[in-house]
Scaffold this motif. Structure first.
Motif, short mmCIF file in Angstrom:
data_model
loop_
_atom_site.label_atom_id
_atom_site.label_comp_id
_atom_site.label_asym_id
_atom_site.label_seq_id
_atom_site.Cartn_x
_atom_site.Cartn_y
_atom_site.Cartn_z
N SER A 24 0.83 -1.21 0.00
CA SER A 24 0.00 0.00 0.00
C SER A 24 0.86 1.26 0.00
O SER A 24 0.58 2.21 -0.73
N ARG A 28 1.03 4.01 -3.06
CA ARG A 28 0.70 5.43 -2.83
C ARG A 28 1.89 6.32 -3.14
O ARG A 28 1.75 7.37 -3.75
N PHE A 123 -5.72 4.52 3.19
CA PHE A 123 -5.07 3.51 4.01
C PHE A 123 -6.07 2.87 4.99
O PHE A 123 -6.01 1.68 5.24
N LYS A 126 -8.07 0.39 3.12
CA LYS A 126 -7.27 -0.81 2.87
C LYS A 126 -7.20 -1.68 4.14
O LYS A 126 -7.22 -2.90 4.06
#
Length: 137
Positions: A24, A28, A123, A126
């Motif tokens: 992640s 990003r 986030f 996620k």
């Protein structure tokens, strides 16, 4: 955006899942690094900082804030990420500060579940998706 239920354990579990968290973070970071130099400038990180909505007061309603004050706050946030004070943020700095912020957020949540409006791809979203996938397995 969607309304999701999460608690501090959901956030902590996501941060502690090295594989999921690192993927992640890398995704990003790559998205933010528009010039692909492996570093985030202030301008590149600014959009991400603005997405934190530090001036939002209640359910998407923004406060009218003095532009000088906003610039000052965003500069302070950038400094939080720029651990070595070289004017850019590398992947490790981005990862470390994001992790620190997420753990602080989890600590502030406590152990009771809360409902939150989460943006797709955030986030926190996620973290919720990872938790849901573990429960479904």
């Amino acid at each position: 955006m969607s309304v999701e239920v999460l608690d501090s354990a959901t956030v902590v579990n996501f941060v502690e899942d090295e594989e999921a968290f690192n993927v992640s973070i890398q995704d990003r970071f790559a998205h933010l690094d528009t010039d692909h130099d492996g570093l985030l400038s202030y301008a590149e990180l600014l959009k991400e900082l603005q997405s934190l909505r530090v001036f939002e007061t209640h359910f998407g309603i923004d406060v009218k804030t003095d532009p000088k004050e906003m610039a000052h706050v965003y500069n302070l946030l950038f400094v939080q990420f720029d651990h070595d004070s070289n004017g850019t943020v590398d992947l490790e700095e981005f990862k470390a500060e994001t992790k620190r912020m997420m753990i602080a957020m989890a600590n502030g949540m406590g152990f009771l579940p809360v409902q939150m409006v989460l943006e797709e791809g955030s986030f926190l979203m996620k973290a919720v998706e990872l938790e849901s996938a573990k429960l479904a397995a």
